[in-house]
Motif scaffolding. Structure first.
Motif, PDB file in Angstrom:
ATOM      1  N   THR A  12      42.133  49.796  41.726  1.00 31.48           N
ATOM      2  CA  THR A  12      41.189  50.700  41.133  1.00 31.48           C
ATOM      3  C   THR A  12      41.126  51.875  41.593  1.00 31.48           C
ATOM      4  O   THR A  12      41.086  52.949  40.890  1.00 31.48           O
TER       5      THR A  12
ATOM      6  N   ARG B  92      34.819  41.056  37.843  1.00 29.01           N
ATOM      7  CA  ARG B  92      33.771  41.411  38.524  1.00 29.01           C
ATOM      8  C   ARG B  92      33.099  42.624  38.017  1.00 29.01           C
ATOM      9  O   ARG B  92      33.657  43.391  37.566  1.00 29.01           O
TER      10      ARG B  92
ATOM     11  N   GLN C  81      33.069  50.452  39.229  1.00 30.40           N
ATOM     12  CA  GLN C  81      33.823  51.330  40.170  1.00 30.40           C
ATOM     13  C   GLN C  81      34.894  52.247  39.479  1.00 30.40           C
ATOM     14  O   GLN C  81      35.073  53.419  39.573  1.00 30.40           O
TER      15      GLN C  81
ATOM     16  N   ASP D   5      43.390  48.549  34.393  1.00 33.51           N
ATOM     17  CA  ASP D   5      43.007  48.210  35.681  1.00 33.51           C
ATOM     18  C   ASP D   5      43.239  46.713  35.312  1.00 33.51           C
ATOM     19  O   ASP D   5      43.107  46.260  34.337  1.00 33.51           O
TER      20      ASP D   5
ATOM     21  N   ASP E 240      39.883  44.732  34.590  1.00 30.32           N
ATOM     22  CA  ASP E 240      39.346  43.728  35.512  1.00 30.32           C
ATOM     23  C   ASP E 240      37.722  43.538  35.264  1.00 30.32           C
ATOM     24  O   ASP E 240      37.088  43.948  35.588  1.00 30.32           O
TER      25      ASP E 240
HETATM   26 MG   LIG Z   1      39.654  46.610  41.394  1.00 28.44          MG
END
Ligand SMILES: [Mg+2]
Ligand SMILES: Nc1nc2c(ncn2[C@@H]2O[C@H](COP(=O)(O)OP(=O)(O)O)[C@@H](O)[C@H]2O)c(=O)[nH]1
Length: 416
Positions: free
Chosen positions: A227, A253, A259, A302, A250
Protein backbone atom coordinates in the motif's frame (compact mmCIF):
# COMPACT_ATOMS: atom_id res chain seq x y z
CA UNK A 1 -35.55 120.12 -113.15
CA UNK A 2 -31.87 120.41 -113.27
CA UNK A 3 -31.91 121.88 -109.92
CA UNK A 4 -33.92 119.11 -108.81
CA UNK A 5 -31.63 116.80 -110.47
CA UNK A 6 -28.65 118.57 -108.99
CA UNK A 7 -30.24 118.39 -105.66
CA UNK A 8 -30.98 114.84 -106.39
CA UNK A 9 -27.37 114.28 -107.36
CA UNK A 10 -26.19 116.07 -104.37
CA UNK A 11 -28.46 113.99 -102.27
CA UNK A 12 -27.36 110.92 -103.95
CA UNK A 13 -23.70 111.88 -103.41
CA UNK A 14 -24.45 112.62 -99.91
CA UNK A 15 -26.14 109.32 -99.53
CA UNK A 16 -23.27 107.65 -101.27
CA UNK A 17 -20.84 109.32 -99.05
CA UNK A 18 -22.97 108.46 -96.14
CA UNK A 19 -23.15 104.88 -97.23
CA UNK A 20 -19.45 104.78 -97.85
CA UNK A 21 -18.84 106.24 -94.45
CA UNK A 22 -21.12 103.81 -92.95
CA UNK A 23 -19.53 101.03 -94.89
CA UNK A 24 -16.06 102.08 -93.86
CA UNK A 25 -17.33 102.48 -90.35
CA UNK A 26 -18.69 98.99 -90.54
CA UNK A 27 -15.41 97.77 -91.89
CA UNK A 28 -13.62 99.64 -89.20
CA UNK A 29 -16.04 98.20 -86.72
CA UNK A 30 -15.63 94.77 -88.16
CA UNK A 31 -11.90 95.18 -88.09
CA UNK A 32 -12.08 96.35 -84.55
CA UNK A 33 -14.23 93.44 -83.67
CA UNK A 34 -11.91 91.14 -85.49
CA UNK A 35 -9.00 92.60 -83.64
CA UNK A 36 -10.81 92.32 -80.45
CA UNK A 37 -11.73 88.77 -81.26
CA UNK A 38 -8.16 88.10 -82.24
CA UNK A 39 -7.02 89.73 -79.03
CA UNK A 40 -9.50 87.65 -77.06
CA UNK A 41 -8.43 84.56 -78.90
CA UNK A 42 -4.85 85.47 -78.14
CA UNK A 43 -5.77 86.03 -74.57
CA UNK A 44 -7.70 82.78 -74.40
CA UNK A 45 -4.77 80.97 -75.91
CA UNK A 46 -2.43 82.59 -73.47
CA UNK A 47 -4.82 81.71 -70.67
CA UNK A 48 -5.07 78.13 -71.93
CA UNK A 49 -1.31 77.94 -72.09
CA UNK A 50 -1.05 79.38 -68.65
CA UNK A 51 -3.57 76.91 -67.41
CA UNK A 52 -1.73 74.09 -69.14
CA UNK A 53 1.49 75.28 -67.54
CA UNK A 54 -0.20 75.57 -64.20
CA UNK A 55 -1.69 72.11 -64.61
CA UNK A 56 1.75 70.83 -65.57
CA UNK A 57 3.22 72.49 -62.53
CA UNK A 58 0.41 71.16 -60.33
CA UNK A 59 0.98 67.68 -61.73
CA UNK A 60 4.71 67.96 -61.15
CA UNK A 61 4.04 69.23 -57.64
CA UNK A 62 1.58 66.41 -56.99
CA UNK A 63 4.09 63.89 -58.27
CA UNK A 64 6.81 65.38 -56.12
CA UNK A 65 4.53 65.26 -53.10
CA UNK A 66 3.45 61.70 -53.84
CA UNK A 67 7.10 60.69 -54.22
CA UNK A 68 7.99 62.44 -50.99
CA UNK A 69 5.06 60.78 -49.23
CA UNK A 70 6.03 57.38 -50.60
CA UNK A 71 9.61 57.94 -49.47
CA UNK A 72 8.42 59.04 -46.05
CA UNK A 73 6.23 55.97 -45.75
CA UNK A 74 9.08 53.69 -46.85
CA UNK A 75 11.35 55.35 -44.28
CA UNK A 76 8.74 54.90 -41.58
CA UNK A 77 8.16 51.26 -42.56
CA UNK A 78 11.91 50.61 -42.49
CA UNK A 79 12.16 52.29 -39.10
CA UNK A 80 9.20 50.29 -37.79
CA UNK A 81 10.78 47.12 -39.13
CA UNK A 82 14.09 47.97 -37.49
CA UNK A 83 12.34 48.69 -34.19
CA UNK A 84 10.35 45.44 -34.45
CA UNK A 85 13.55 43.52 -35.14
CA UNK A 86 15.26 45.15 -32.20
CA UNK A 87 12.29 44.42 -29.96
CA UNK A 88 12.20 40.81 -31.19
CA UNK A 89 15.92 40.53 -30.59
CA UNK A 90 15.55 41.98 -27.12
CA UNK A 91 12.63 39.68 -26.41
CA UNK A 92 14.52 36.63 -27.70
CA UNK A 93 17.43 37.64 -25.52
CA UNK A 94 15.16 38.00 -22.52
CA UNK A 95 13.55 34.68 -23.28
CA UNK A 96 16.89 32.94 -23.72
CA UNK A 97 18.03 34.47 -20.44
CA UNK A 98 14.86 33.31 -18.69
CA UNK A 99 15.19 29.88 -20.24
CA UNK A 100 18.80 29.65 -19.17
CA UNK A 101 17.79 30.68 -15.66
CA UNK A 102 15.00 28.09 -15.60
CA UNK A 103 17.43 25.52 -16.96
CA UNK A 104 19.96 26.42 -14.30
CA UNK A 105 17.30 26.21 -11.63
CA UNK A 106 16.09 22.88 -13.00
CA UNK A 107 19.65 21.60 -13.16
CA UNK A 108 20.31 22.73 -9.61
CA UNK A 109 17.05 21.13 -8.48
CA UNK A 110 17.93 17.92 -10.32
CA UNK A 111 21.43 17.89 -8.83
CA UNK A 112 19.94 18.46 -5.36
CA UNK A 113 17.46 15.66 -5.98
CA UNK A 114 20.20 13.31 -7.13
CA UNK A 115 22.33 14.20 -4.12
CA UNK A 116 19.37 13.60 -1.81
CA UNK A 117 18.66 10.29 -3.50
CA UNK A 118 22.27 9.15 -3.08
CA UNK A 119 22.35 10.29 0.53
CA UNK A 120 19.13 8.40 1.34
CA UNK A 121 20.50 5.31 -0.40
CA UNK A 122 23.87 5.55 1.33
CA UNK A 123 22.22 6.13 4.72
CA UNK A 124 19.67 3.39 4.05
CA UNK A 125 22.35 0.83 3.34
CA UNK A 126 24.42 1.86 6.35
CA UNK A 127 23.30 -1.10 8.47
CA UNK A 128 23.90 -3.56 5.63
CA UNK A 129 27.39 -2.13 5.26
CA UNK A 130 28.30 -1.96 8.93
CA UNK A 131 26.48 -4.99 10.30
CA UNK A 132 25.70 -7.26 7.37
CA UNK A 133 27.93 -9.55 5.40
CA UNK A 134 29.80 -6.65 3.90
CA UNK A 135 31.09 -5.67 7.33
CA UNK A 136 32.56 -9.12 7.67
CA UNK A 137 33.99 -8.92 4.18
CA UNK A 138 35.79 -5.81 5.33
CA UNK A 139 38.02 -8.07 7.41
CA UNK A 140 39.14 -9.80 4.24
CA UNK A 141 39.72 -6.49 2.59
CA UNK A 142 41.94 -5.34 5.42
CA UNK A 143 43.77 -8.65 5.51
CA UNK A 144 42.52 -9.50 9.02
CA UNK A 145 41.86 -13.15 8.27
CA UNK A 146 42.22 -16.25 10.41
CA UNK A 147 42.33 -18.54 7.38
CA UNK A 148 42.70 -18.17 3.59
CA UNK A 149 40.77 -15.56 1.64
CA UNK A 150 38.64 -18.20 -0.09
CA UNK A 151 37.75 -19.99 3.17
CA UNK A 152 36.80 -16.72 4.84
CA UNK A 153 34.79 -15.65 1.84
CA UNK A 154 32.95 -18.95 1.77
CA UNK A 155 32.02 -18.74 5.42
CA UNK A 156 30.79 -15.16 5.15
CA UNK A 157 28.82 -15.62 1.94
CA UNK A 158 27.02 -18.73 3.10
CA UNK A 159 25.86 -17.10 6.29
CA UNK A 160 24.81 -13.93 4.47
CA UNK A 161 21.24 -13.23 3.36
CA UNK A 162 21.86 -13.81 -0.26
CA UNK A 163 20.85 -17.45 -0.68
CA UNK A 164 22.93 -20.55 -1.30
CA UNK A 165 22.85 -20.45 -5.10
CA UNK A 166 24.04 -16.89 -5.27
CA UNK A 167 26.72 -17.48 -2.65
CA UNK A 168 28.05 -20.37 -4.71
CA UNK A 169 28.13 -18.37 -7.87
CA UNK A 170 29.94 -15.49 -6.21
CA UNK A 171 32.46 -17.74 -4.53
CA UNK A 172 33.15 -19.68 -7.73
CA UNK A 173 33.70 -16.58 -9.81
CA UNK A 174 35.93 -14.91 -7.26
CA UNK A 175 38.10 -17.95 -6.63
CA UNK A 176 38.39 -18.71 -10.35
CA UNK A 177 39.73 -15.23 -11.05
CA UNK A 178 41.81 -14.68 -7.94
CA UNK A 179 45.45 -15.10 -8.88
CA UNK A 180 46.93 -14.66 -5.42
CA UNK A 181 44.78 -16.52 -2.91
CA UNK A 182 46.09 -14.32 -0.15
CA UNK A 183 45.15 -11.03 -1.80
CA UNK A 184 42.14 -9.73 0.14
CA UNK A 185 41.85 -6.50 -1.83
CA UNK A 186 41.78 -8.32 -5.15
CA UNK A 187 39.11 -10.70 -3.76
CA UNK A 188 36.98 -7.75 -2.72
CA UNK A 189 37.21 -6.00 -6.05
CA UNK A 190 36.37 -9.25 -7.86
CA UNK A 191 33.39 -9.69 -5.56
CA UNK A 192 32.27 -6.16 -6.28
CA UNK A 193 32.50 -6.78 -10.01
CA UNK A 194 30.41 -9.93 -9.68
CA UNK A 195 27.76 -8.26 -7.52
CA UNK A 196 27.63 -5.40 -9.99
CA UNK A 197 27.11 -7.74 -12.92
CA UNK A 198 24.29 -9.57 -11.11
CA UNK A 199 22.53 -6.36 -10.10
CA UNK A 200 22.89 -4.82 -13.54
CA UNK A 201 21.02 -7.76 -15.01
CA UNK A 202 17.98 -6.64 -12.97
CA UNK A 203 18.09 -2.97 -13.76
CA UNK A 204 15.40 -1.99 -16.19
CA UNK A 205 13.62 1.28 -16.79
CA UNK A 206 10.12 1.48 -15.44
CA UNK A 207 7.78 2.69 -18.15
CA UNK A 208 4.03 3.12 -18.09
CA UNK A 209 2.89 2.57 -21.65
CA UNK A 210 0.17 4.84 -22.97
CA UNK A 211 -2.19 1.82 -22.93
CA UNK A 212 -4.95 3.92 -21.35
CA UNK A 213 -5.03 2.95 -18.59
CA UNK A 214 -1.75 1.23 -17.81
CA UNK A 215 -2.80 -1.19 -15.07
CA UNK A 216 -0.34 -2.08 -12.32
CA UNK A 217 -1.11 -4.69 -9.68
CA UNK A 218 0.88 -5.11 -6.46
CA UNK A 219 1.16 -8.41 -4.69
CA UNK A 220 3.04 -9.55 -1.60
CA UNK A 221 2.64 -10.64 1.98
CA UNK A 222 1.00 -8.52 4.63
CA UNK A 223 3.21 -5.68 5.79
CA UNK A 224 5.65 -5.96 2.88
CA UNK A 225 4.88 -2.38 1.89
CA UNK A 226 2.38 -2.78 -1.00
CA UNK A 227 0.00 0.00 0.00
CA UNK A 228 2.81 2.39 0.89
CA UNK A 229 4.63 1.63 -2.36
CA UNK A 230 1.47 2.26 -4.38
CA UNK A 231 0.90 5.54 -2.56
CA UNK A 232 4.46 6.69 -3.22
CA UNK A 233 4.25 5.58 -6.84
CA UNK A 234 0.91 7.35 -7.30
CA UNK A 235 2.43 10.53 -5.88
CA UNK A 236 5.45 10.34 -8.18
CA UNK A 237 3.38 9.56 -11.28
CA UNK A 238 0.86 12.31 -10.47
CA UNK A 239 3.73 14.77 -10.02
CA UNK A 240 5.05 13.77 -13.44
CA UNK A 241 1.73 14.78 -14.97
CA UNK A 242 -0.05 11.45 -15.22
CA UNK A 243 -3.71 11.01 -14.35
CA UNK A 244 -3.56 8.31 -11.71
CA UNK A 245 -6.28 6.16 -10.14
CA UNK A 246 -5.68 4.14 -6.99
CA UNK A 247 -7.88 1.06 -6.70
CA UNK A 248 -8.46 -0.16 -3.14
CA UNK A 249 -8.35 -3.88 -3.90
CA UNK A 250 -7.45 -4.85 -0.34
CA UNK A 251 -11.05 -5.07 0.88
CA UNK A 252 -10.06 -7.48 3.64
CA UNK A 253 -9.38 -4.75 6.18
CA UNK A 254 -11.09 -1.36 6.49
CA UNK A 255 -7.77 0.11 7.61
CA UNK A 256 -6.20 -0.86 4.27
CA UNK A 257 -8.82 1.16 2.37
CA UNK A 258 -8.38 4.14 4.69
CA UNK A 259 -4.60 3.94 4.34
CA UNK A 260 -4.88 4.12 0.54
CA UNK A 261 -7.43 6.90 0.84
CA UNK A 262 -4.91 8.96 2.83
CA UNK A 263 -2.39 8.51 0.04
CA UNK A 264 -4.93 9.62 -2.55
CA UNK A 265 -5.50 12.82 -0.58
CA UNK A 266 -1.77 13.34 -0.10
CA UNK A 267 -0.92 12.95 -3.76
CA UNK A 268 -4.07 14.56 -5.14
CA UNK A 269 -5.20 11.58 -7.17
CA UNK A 270 -8.51 9.79 -7.26
CA UNK A 271 -9.32 6.53 -5.49
CA UNK A 272 -11.77 3.83 -6.53
CA UNK A 273 -13.02 1.98 -3.49
CA UNK A 274 -15.75 -0.33 -2.36
CA UNK A 275 -16.87 -1.43 1.09
CA UNK A 276 -14.83 -3.57 3.44
CA UNK A 277 -15.55 -7.23 2.73
CA UNK A 278 -16.50 -6.57 -0.92
CA UNK A 279 -15.20 -8.97 -3.55
CA UNK A 280 -11.60 -7.88 -4.33
CA UNK A 281 -11.63 -9.01 -7.98
CA UNK A 282 -15.00 -7.34 -8.53
CA UNK A 283 -13.66 -4.11 -7.03
CA UNK A 284 -10.56 -4.23 -9.22
CA UNK A 285 -12.65 -5.08 -12.31
CA UNK A 286 -14.93 -2.09 -11.68
CA UNK A 287 -11.93 0.11 -10.88
CA UNK A 288 -10.24 -0.69 -14.20
CA UNK A 289 -13.49 -0.04 -16.08
CA UNK A 290 -13.85 3.26 -14.25
CA UNK A 291 -10.24 4.19 -15.15
CA UNK A 292 -10.83 3.32 -18.80
CA UNK A 293 -14.07 5.26 -19.03
CA UNK A 294 -12.60 8.34 -17.36
CA UNK A 295 -9.34 8.57 -19.29
CA UNK A 296 -6.87 7.68 -16.54
CA UNK A 297 -3.28 7.10 -17.65
CA UNK A 298 -2.42 4.71 -14.86
CA UNK A 299 -4.49 2.51 -12.53
CA UNK A 300 -2.67 1.20 -9.46
CA UNK A 301 -4.46 -1.70 -7.79
CA UNK A 302 -3.72 -2.62 -4.19
CA UNK A 303 -4.35 -6.17 -2.97
CA UNK A 304 -4.51 -7.93 0.39
CA UNK A 305 -1.45 -9.76 1.66
CA UNK A 306 -3.37 -12.05 3.92
CA UNK A 307 -6.72 -13.81 3.65
CA UNK A 308 -7.94 -16.77 5.71
CA UNK A 309 -4.97 -18.80 4.50
CA UNK A 310 -2.16 -18.70 1.98
CA UNK A 311 -3.92 -20.88 -0.60
CA UNK A 312 -6.95 -18.67 -0.50
CA UNK A 313 -4.76 -15.60 -0.98
CA UNK A 314 -2.93 -17.05 -3.98
CA UNK A 315 -6.21 -18.24 -5.53
CA UNK A 316 -7.71 -14.80 -5.07
CA UNK A 317 -4.67 -13.17 -6.68
CA UNK A 318 -4.94 -15.51 -9.67
CA UNK A 319 -8.60 -14.59 -9.98
CA UNK A 320 -7.81 -10.87 -9.77
CA UNK A 321 -5.23 -11.33 -12.53
CA UNK A 322 -7.77 -13.07 -14.78
CA UNK A 323 -10.55 -10.62 -14.08
CA UNK A 324 -8.28 -7.62 -14.75
CA UNK A 325 -7.67 -9.04 -18.23
CA UNK A 326 -11.40 -9.28 -18.76
CA UNK A 327 -11.93 -5.67 -17.72
CA UNK A 328 -9.27 -4.46 -20.14
CA UNK A 329 -7.40 -6.52 -22.70
CA UNK A 330 -3.69 -6.76 -21.75
CA UNK A 331 -4.31 -5.81 -18.11
CA UNK A 332 -2.62 -6.02 -15.74
CA UNK A 333 0.28 -4.59 -17.72
CA UNK A 334 2.54 -5.03 -14.75
CA UNK A 335 2.45 -7.12 -11.60
CA UNK A 336 4.84 -5.86 -8.97
CA UNK A 337 5.89 -8.25 -6.24
CA UNK A 338 6.62 -6.23 -3.13
CA UNK A 339 9.24 -7.76 -0.85
CA UNK A 340 10.41 -6.55 2.55
CA UNK A 341 14.22 -6.55 2.78
CA UNK A 342 14.10 -7.02 6.56
CA UNK A 343 12.76 -10.51 5.88
CA UNK A 344 16.13 -11.48 4.45
CA UNK A 345 16.09 -14.98 3.04
CA UNK A 346 12.37 -15.24 3.74
CA UNK A 347 11.84 -12.67 1.01
CA UNK A 348 13.43 -15.14 -1.40
CA UNK A 349 10.97 -17.83 -0.23
CA UNK A 350 8.04 -15.48 -0.72
CA UNK A 351 9.16 -14.58 -4.21
CA UNK A 352 9.28 -18.27 -5.04
CA UNK A 353 5.78 -18.95 -3.69
CA UNK A 354 4.15 -15.94 -5.32
CA UNK A 355 6.02 -16.60 -8.55
CA UNK A 356 4.58 -20.09 -8.72
CA UNK A 357 1.05 -18.69 -8.55
CA UNK A 358 1.46 -15.56 -10.62
CA UNK A 359 3.97 -14.59 -13.26
CA UNK A 360 4.96 -11.26 -11.73
CA UNK A 361 6.75 -8.81 -13.99
CA UNK A 362 8.97 -6.98 -11.54
CA UNK A 363 10.05 -6.53 -7.96
CA UNK A 364 9.98 -3.73 -5.41
CA UNK A 365 12.29 -4.24 -2.44
CA UNK A 366 11.18 -2.15 0.52
CA UNK A 367 12.64 -1.19 3.89
CA UNK A 368 16.27 -1.32 2.85
CA UNK A 369 16.72 1.40 5.42
CA UNK A 370 17.27 0.11 8.91
CA UNK A 371 18.08 -3.50 8.00
CA UNK A 372 21.41 -5.25 7.80
CA UNK A 373 19.94 -7.67 5.30
CA UNK A 374 20.16 -5.45 2.22
CA UNK A 375 22.38 -8.04 0.53
CA UNK A 376 19.23 -10.04 -0.13
CA UNK A 377 18.80 -8.00 -3.30
CA UNK A 378 21.76 -9.88 -4.80
CA UNK A 379 20.01 -13.20 -4.19
CA UNK A 380 16.71 -11.89 -5.51
CA UNK A 381 18.32 -10.69 -8.73
CA UNK A 382 20.38 -13.82 -9.26
CA UNK A 383 17.57 -16.27 -8.55
CA UNK A 384 14.59 -14.63 -10.20
CA UNK A 385 16.15 -12.69 -13.04
CA UNK A 386 13.24 -10.28 -12.93
CA UNK A 387 13.61 -6.53 -13.07
CA UNK A 388 13.91 -4.78 -9.73
CA UNK A 389 12.09 -1.56 -10.56
CA UNK A 390 12.07 0.19 -7.20
CA UNK A 391 13.68 0.10 -3.80
CA UNK A 392 12.28 1.60 -0.60
CA UNK A 393 14.76 3.44 1.62
CA UNK A 394 12.37 5.33 3.89
CA UNK A 395 8.83 6.44 4.57
CA UNK A 396 8.71 9.53 2.36
CA UNK A 397 7.38 9.65 -1.19
CA UNK A 398 10.82 10.25 -2.68
CA UNK A 399 12.23 7.35 -0.67
CA UNK A 400 10.76 5.00 -3.23
CA UNK A 401 13.71 5.09 -5.60
CA UNK A 402 14.24 3.72 -9.07
CA UNK A 403 16.70 0.88 -8.71
CA UNK A 404 20.01 1.74 -10.33
CA UNK A 405 22.59 -1.02 -10.07
CA UNK A 406 25.78 1.04 -10.21
CA UNK A 407 24.56 3.51 -7.62
CA UNK A 408 23.43 0.65 -5.42
CA UNK A 409 26.79 -1.13 -5.67
CA UNK A 410 28.57 2.09 -4.82
CA UNK A 411 26.42 2.58 -1.73
CA UNK A 412 26.84 -1.08 -0.78
CA UNK A 413 30.63 -1.00 -0.99
CA UNK A 414 30.99 2.55 0.30
CA UNK A 415 34.09 2.83 2.45
CA UNK A 416 33.59 4.68 5.68
MG1 LIG B 1 -1.74 -2.89 2.37
N1 LIG C 1 11.27 2.42 6.70
C1 LIG C 1 10.46 2.02 5.72
N2 LIG C 1 9.20 1.67 5.98
C2 LIG C 1 8.42 1.27 4.97
C3 LIG C 1 8.88 1.20 3.65
N3 LIG C 1 7.87 0.74 2.87
C4 LIG C 1 6.83 0.54 3.70
N4 LIG C 1 7.13 0.83 4.96
C5 LIG C 1 6.30 0.72 6.16
O1 LIG C 1 5.92 -0.63 6.33
C6 LIG C 1 4.66 -0.71 6.93
C7 LIG C 1 3.75 -1.65 6.16
O2 LIG C 1 3.51 -1.10 4.89
P1 LIG C 1 2.17 -1.33 4.08
O3 LIG C 1 2.28 -0.54 2.87
O4 LIG C 1 0.98 -1.11 4.92
O5 LIG C 1 2.29 -2.86 3.74
P2 LIG C 1 1.22 -3.81 3.01
O6 LIG C 1 0.57 -4.59 4.06
O7 LIG C 1 2.05 -4.65 2.11
O8 LIG C 1 0.30 -2.94 2.27
C8 LIG C 1 4.13 0.71 6.98
O9 LIG C 1 4.28 1.19 8.28
C9 LIG C 1 5.01 1.47 6.06
O10 LIG C 1 5.15 2.80 6.41
C10 LIG C 1 10.25 1.57 3.40
O11 LIG C 1 10.77 1.52 2.29
N5 LIG C 1 10.99 1.97 4.47
Amino acid sequence: MRGTSAVGEANSDERETQEMREASEKVAEAERRAREAAARAEEAKAAAERKAQEAEAAKAEAERRAKEEAERRAREAAEAERRAQEAAKAEAGERAKAEAETRNEAETALAAQAAHKRRMLNDGLEATRSKGFLAQLGKIFKGEMSSSVVDELEEILFTADIGVKTSERLLDRVTANLKDKGDGQAAMSLLREEVSSILKSCEQPFVTEPGKPHVILTIGVNGAGKTTTLGKLAAQLTASGKKVLLIAGDTFRAAAIEQLEEWSVRCGCEIYRSKQGADPSGTIYDGIKYAEKNGFDVALADTAGRLQNKKELLDELKKIHRVAGKALSGAPHQVLLVLDATNGQNALMQAKEFGEAIDFSGIVLTKLDGTAKGGVIIGICEEFRKPVYFIGVGEMTEDLQRFEAEEFVEALFLES
